[in-house]
Design a protein around this motif. Structure first.
Motif, PDB file in Angstrom:
ATOM      1  N   ALA A   1      52.523 -44.562  -6.839  1.00  0.00           N
ATOM      2  CA  ALA A   1      51.581 -45.675  -6.926  1.00  0.00           C
ATOM      3  C   ALA A   1      52.117 -46.894  -6.173  1.00  0.00           C
ATOM      4  O   ALA A   1      51.358 -47.602  -5.495  1.00  0.00           O
ATOM      5  N   THR A   2      53.426 -47.126  -6.273  1.00  0.00           N
ATOM      6  CA  THR A   2      54.032 -48.257  -5.555  1.00  0.00           C
ATOM      7  C   THR A   2      53.908 -48.068  -4.049  1.00  0.00           C
ATOM      8  O   THR A   2      53.545 -49.012  -3.323  1.00  0.00           O
ATOM      9  N   TYR A   3      54.190 -46.852  -3.576  1.00  0.00           N
ATOM     10  CA  TYR A   3      54.070 -46.583  -2.143  1.00  0.00           C
ATOM     11  C   TYR A   3      52.638 -46.806  -1.656  1.00  0.00           C
ATOM     12  O   TYR A   3      52.412 -47.436  -0.610  1.00  0.00           O
ATOM     13  N   LEU A   4      51.675 -46.291  -2.403  1.00  0.00           N
ATOM     14  CA  LEU A   4      50.278 -46.413  -1.983  1.00  0.00           C
ATOM     15  C   LEU A   4      49.835 -47.875  -1.975  1.00  0.00           C
ATOM     16  O   LEU A   4      49.108 -48.308  -1.073  1.00  0.00           O
ATOM     17  N   HIS A   5      50.267 -48.613  -2.981  1.00  0.00           N
ATOM     18  CA  HIS A   5      49.900 -50.038  -3.036  1.00  0.00           C
ATOM     19  C   HIS A   5      50.507 -50.796  -1.857  1.00  0.00           C
ATOM     20  O   HIS A   5      49.830 -51.605  -1.210  1.00  0.00           O
ATOM     21  N   GLN A   6      51.775 -50.531  -1.567  1.00  0.00           N
ATOM     22  CA  GLN A   6      52.421 -51.221  -0.450  1.00  0.00           C
ATOM     23  C   GLN A   6      51.752 -50.881   0.875  1.00  0.00           C
ATOM     24  O   GLN A   6      51.555 -51.762   1.726  1.00  0.00           O
ATOM     25  N   TYR A   7      51.387 -49.610   1.047  1.00  0.00           N
ATOM     26  CA  TYR A   7      50.702 -49.222   2.283  1.00  0.00           C
ATOM     27  C   TYR A   7      49.340 -49.909   2.370  1.00  0.00           C
ATOM     28  O   TYR A   7      48.951 -50.403   3.442  1.00  0.00           O
ATOM     29  N   ASN A   8      48.611 -49.959   1.259  1.00  0.00           N
ATOM     30  CA  ASN A   8      47.284 -50.577   1.270  1.00  0.00           C
ATOM     31  C   ASN A   8      47.350 -52.075   1.550  1.00  0.00           C
ATOM     32  O   ASN A   8      46.416 -52.651   2.128  1.00  0.00           O
ATOM     33  N   CYS A   9      48.442 -52.709   1.133  1.00  0.00           N
ATOM     34  CA  CYS A   9      48.615 -54.134   1.453  1.00  0.00           C
ATOM     35  C   CYS A   9      48.800 -54.325   2.959  1.00  0.00           C
ATOM     36  O   CYS A   9      48.335 -55.325   3.526  1.00  0.00           O
ATOM     37  N   LEU A  10      49.485 -53.373   3.597  1.00  0.00           N
ATOM     38  CA  LEU A  10      49.683 -53.459   5.046  1.00  0.00           C
ATOM     39  C   LEU A  10      48.402 -53.133   5.804  1.00  0.00           C
ATOM     40  O   LEU A  10      48.110 -53.734   6.846  1.00  0.00           O
ATOM     41  N   TYR A  11      47.620 -52.184   5.283  1.00  0.00           N
ATOM     42  CA  TYR A  11      46.413 -51.714   5.982  1.00  0.00           C
ATOM     43  C   TYR A  11      45.235 -51.719   5.003  1.00  0.00           C
ATOM     44  O   TYR A  11      44.824 -50.672   4.496  1.00  0.00           O
ATOM     45  N   PRO A  12      44.682 -52.897   4.722  1.00  0.00           N
ATOM     46  CA  PRO A  12      43.614 -53.009   3.709  1.00  0.00           C
ATOM     47  C   PRO A  12      42.314 -52.315   4.091  1.00  0.00           C
ATOM     48  O   PRO A  12      41.463 -52.098   3.223  1.00  0.00           O
ATOM     49  N   ARG A  13      42.129 -51.964   5.366  1.00  0.00           N
ATOM     50  CA  ARG A  13      40.892 -51.294   5.774  1.00  0.00           C
ATOM     51  C   ARG A  13      40.920 -49.796   5.483  1.00  0.00           C
ATOM     52  O   ARG A  13      39.921 -49.105   5.659  1.00  0.00           O
ATOM     53  N   VAL A  14      42.061 -49.298   5.030  1.00  0.00           N
ATOM     54  CA  VAL A  14      42.164 -47.884   4.658  1.00  0.00           C
ATOM     55  C   VAL A  14      41.845 -47.751   3.168  1.00  0.00           C
ATOM     56  O   VAL A  14      42.435 -48.438   2.332  1.00  0.00           O
ATOM     57  N   ARG A  15      40.900 -46.864   2.847  1.00  0.00           N
ATOM     58  CA  ARG A  15      40.520 -46.614   1.463  1.00  0.00           C
ATOM     59  C   ARG A  15      41.157 -45.288   1.031  1.00  0.00           C
ATOM     60  O   ARG A  15      40.804 -44.216   1.522  1.00  0.00           O
ATOM     61  N   ILE A  16      42.095 -45.361   0.085  1.00  0.00           N
ATOM     62  CA  ILE A  16      42.874 -44.192  -0.318  1.00  0.00           C
ATOM     63  C   ILE A  16      42.166 -43.439  -1.438  1.00  0.00           C
ATOM     64  O   ILE A  16      41.699 -44.032  -2.415  1.00  0.00           O
ATOM     65  N   ALA A  17      42.095 -42.127  -1.286  1.00  0.00           N
ATOM     66  CA  ALA A  17      41.584 -41.244  -2.331  1.00  0.00           C
ATOM     67  C   ALA A  17      42.682 -40.234  -2.651  1.00  0.00           C
ATOM     68  O   ALA A  17      43.015 -39.387  -1.823  1.00  0.00           O
ATOM     69  N   LEU A  18      43.259 -40.326  -3.848  1.00  0.00           N
ATOM     70  CA  LEU A  18      44.388 -39.488  -4.242  1.00  0.00           C
ATOM     71  C   LEU A  18      43.953 -38.457  -5.268  1.00  0.00           C
ATOM     72  O   LEU A  18      43.343 -38.803  -6.284  1.00  0.00           O
ATOM     73  N   ASP A  19      44.260 -37.192  -4.996  1.00  0.00           N
ATOM     74  CA  ASP A  19      44.037 -36.105  -5.947  1.00  0.00           C
ATOM     75  C   ASP A  19      45.381 -35.559  -6.391  1.00  0.00           C
ATOM     76  O   ASP A  19      46.187 -35.128  -5.561  1.00  0.00           O
ATOM     77  N   LEU A  20      45.648 -35.587  -7.700  1.00  0.00           N
ATOM     78  CA  LEU A  20      46.843 -34.972  -8.266  1.00  0.00           C
ATOM     79  C   LEU A  20      46.427 -33.650  -8.897  1.00  0.00           C
ATOM     80  O   LEU A  20      45.665 -33.634  -9.867  1.00  0.00           O
ATOM     81  N   VAL A  21      46.889 -32.547  -8.330  1.00  0.00           N
ATOM     82  CA  VAL A  21      46.456 -31.228  -8.785  1.00  0.00           C
ATOM     83  C   VAL A  21      47.675 -30.339  -9.024  1.00  0.00           C
ATOM     84  O   VAL A  21      48.731 -30.538  -8.422  1.00  0.00           O
ATOM     85  N   ASP A  22      47.500 -29.373  -9.907  1.00  0.00           N
ATOM     86  CA  ASP A  22      48.576 -28.431 -10.195  1.00  0.00           C
ATOM     87  C   ASP A  22      48.116 -26.997  -9.966  1.00  0.00           C
ATOM     88  O   ASP A  22      48.557 -26.081 -10.635  1.00  0.00           O
ATOM     89  N   GLN A  23      47.214 -26.832  -9.005  1.00  0.00           N
ATOM     90  CA  GLN A  23      46.799 -25.496  -8.604  1.00  0.00           C
ATOM     91  C   GLN A  23      46.815 -25.435  -7.082  1.00  0.00           C
ATOM     92  O   GLN A  23      46.830 -26.467  -6.426  1.00  0.00           O
ATOM     93  N   PRO A  24      46.805 -24.233  -6.519  1.00  0.00           N
ATOM     94  CA  PRO A  24      46.850 -24.118  -5.052  1.00  0.00           C
ATOM     95  C   PRO A  24      45.682 -24.843  -4.393  1.00  0.00           C
ATOM     96  O   PRO A  24      44.575 -24.914  -4.935  1.00  0.00           O
ATOM     97  N   PHE A  25      45.934 -25.407  -3.218  1.00  0.00           N
ATOM     98  CA  PHE A  25      44.885 -26.076  -2.457  1.00  0.00           C
ATOM     99  C   PHE A  25      45.043 -25.722  -0.992  1.00  0.00           C
ATOM    100  O   PHE A  25      46.104 -25.292  -0.550  1.00  0.00           O
ATOM    101  N   ASP A  26      43.956 -25.889  -0.256  1.00  0.00           N
ATOM    102  CA  ASP A  26      43.954 -25.630   1.181  1.00  0.00           C
ATOM    103  C   ASP A  26      43.812 -26.967   1.889  1.00  0.00           C
ATOM    104  O   ASP A  26      42.762 -27.618   1.798  1.00  0.00           O
TER     105      ASP A  26
END
Length: 363
Positions: free
Chosen positions: A124-149
């Motif tokens: 969360a700290t990393y994402l917040h710091q990145y968003n402060c540097l680049y506010p035009r980027v909208r982050i969508a984070l998925d935390l999953v515990d199953q296989p993904f492609d």
């Protein structure tokens, strides 16, 4: 895809490119008022421009210009065609400018996928710091515990245990190399005793991560006396790291926890590291993305930011780990048992298993 299909697609693409070039040529002739004027502006011969206009007229089956006068004038069909294709070409140019801007300036949606245990790694700290540097980027984070492609599920980047990576086309940049250490709660150790040698773990309740237990034949602990295999079957399997840590904290048993994650619970007095001289082989954590070519700025800057942040964090964590996990100088094993050693061939086979499950290219 068959060779014939590839040839058909390539031919259709060439036709579309030629048609678009002819349309742009037609528009320039109209703006310049003559073929000669357009040829001078486009730095091509009048013959080439004439061929483009003729090709359009042949395709439409209609004349676009009234000829016979010193200046070209549009026919009724030519005027209608000019108005329609002008709008199309303007929209296309605007689209290209917009996409070029996205490629150069970080903006838009950034889809990230990671196992749930990354919530322990100050993500969360990393994402917040990145968003402060680049506010035009909208982050969508998925935390999953199953296989993904990564590609088919539409993610831009993934944070993964590299050993579980199945894609052969993804690019991986290493972030952390962490080891798993045996941990238990003070209450459990008071109740069941503290093992002083890996062989003694066999008599203790073992809790394991389901995904990692399935990926390896048996956990291996390396220490000053060699390598030991934890042969006992888990009394309990859990599907994510949060559940594992919680079960260990309440005293349900012992488990292998990433060293960096264990540090916080150790500092709080909620966990003790059992056998601090022993740990698993490093587990490699990487940021993964589909390709090096034509990376959008939002992806490129996020990857660079995360790699730099991880390097800074690794430097701080190393000194903390030494303080938290170093054994006391007076601690000696109470039980001396001849370790079960592996031959070089067996060791290579174990290491090779992780490589076979991790065919991604390491950047």
């Amino acid at each position: 895809m068959s060779d014939r299909c590839r040839c058909d697609r390539s031919l259709r693409l060439e036709i579309l490119v030629d048609q678009l070039e002819s349309i742009r040529t037609f528009l320039e002739v109209v703006r310049s008022g003559s073929v000669a004027g357009a040829a001078m502006k486009l730095a091509v011969s009048s013959v080439v421009l004439g061929r483009h206009v003729k090709a359009l007229e042949t395709q439409l089956g209609a004349q676009l210009f009234s000829r016979g006068t010193r200046c070209l004038s549009l026919t009724e069909v030519g005027q209608a065609y000019f108005e329609r294709v002008l709008k199309i070409v303007n929209d296309l140019d605007e689209c290209e400018r917009s996409l070029a801007s996205l490629a150069q300036q970080p903006a838009g949606n950034l889809r990230i996928v990671a196992p749930s245990f990354f919530s322990y790694r100050h993500l969360a700290t990393y994402l917040h710091q990145y968003n402060c540097l680049y506010p035009r980027v909208r982050i969508a984070l998925d935390l999953v515990d199953q296989p993904f492609d990564l590609i088919n599920d539409g993610y831009d980047v993934a944070l993964v245990d590299t050993a579980t990576l199945a894609s052969t086309s993804a690019i991986a940049r290493r972030l952390w190399d962490d080891r798993l250490v045996a941990c238990a709660s003070p209450a459990y150790l008071d109740r069941c005793g503290t093992p002083t040698h890996p062989r003694q773990l066999a008599s203790h309740t073992y809790i394991a991560m389901a995904a990692r237990h399935a990926a390896t034949d048996a956990p291996l602990l390396d220490g000053p006396e060699g390598r030991f295999e934890l042969e006992q079957k888990p009394a309990m399997l859990v599907d994510n790291l949060d559940a594992l840590v919680q079960m260990i904290r309440v005293g349900a048993g012992m488990g292998l926890v990433p060293r960096a994650i264990a540090q916080e619970a150790i500092a709080q007095g909620a966990l003790n590291v059992v056998l601090p001289d022993y740990a698993t082989q490093p587990v490699s954590i990487s940021v993964v993305y589909p390709s090096r070519e034509h990376l959008p700025a939002k992806v490129r800057t996020f990857i660079d930011f995360l790699v730099e942040s991880a390097q800074n964090m690794n430097g701080k964590a190393s000194s903390v780990a030494l303080k938290c996990l170093a054994p006391s100088s007076h601690e000696k094993p109470a039980l001396r048992v001849t370790p079960r050693r592996f031959s070089d061939g067996q060791h290579a086979m174990v290491s090779g298993k992780f490589r076979s499950q991790s065919p991604a290219q390491i950047a």
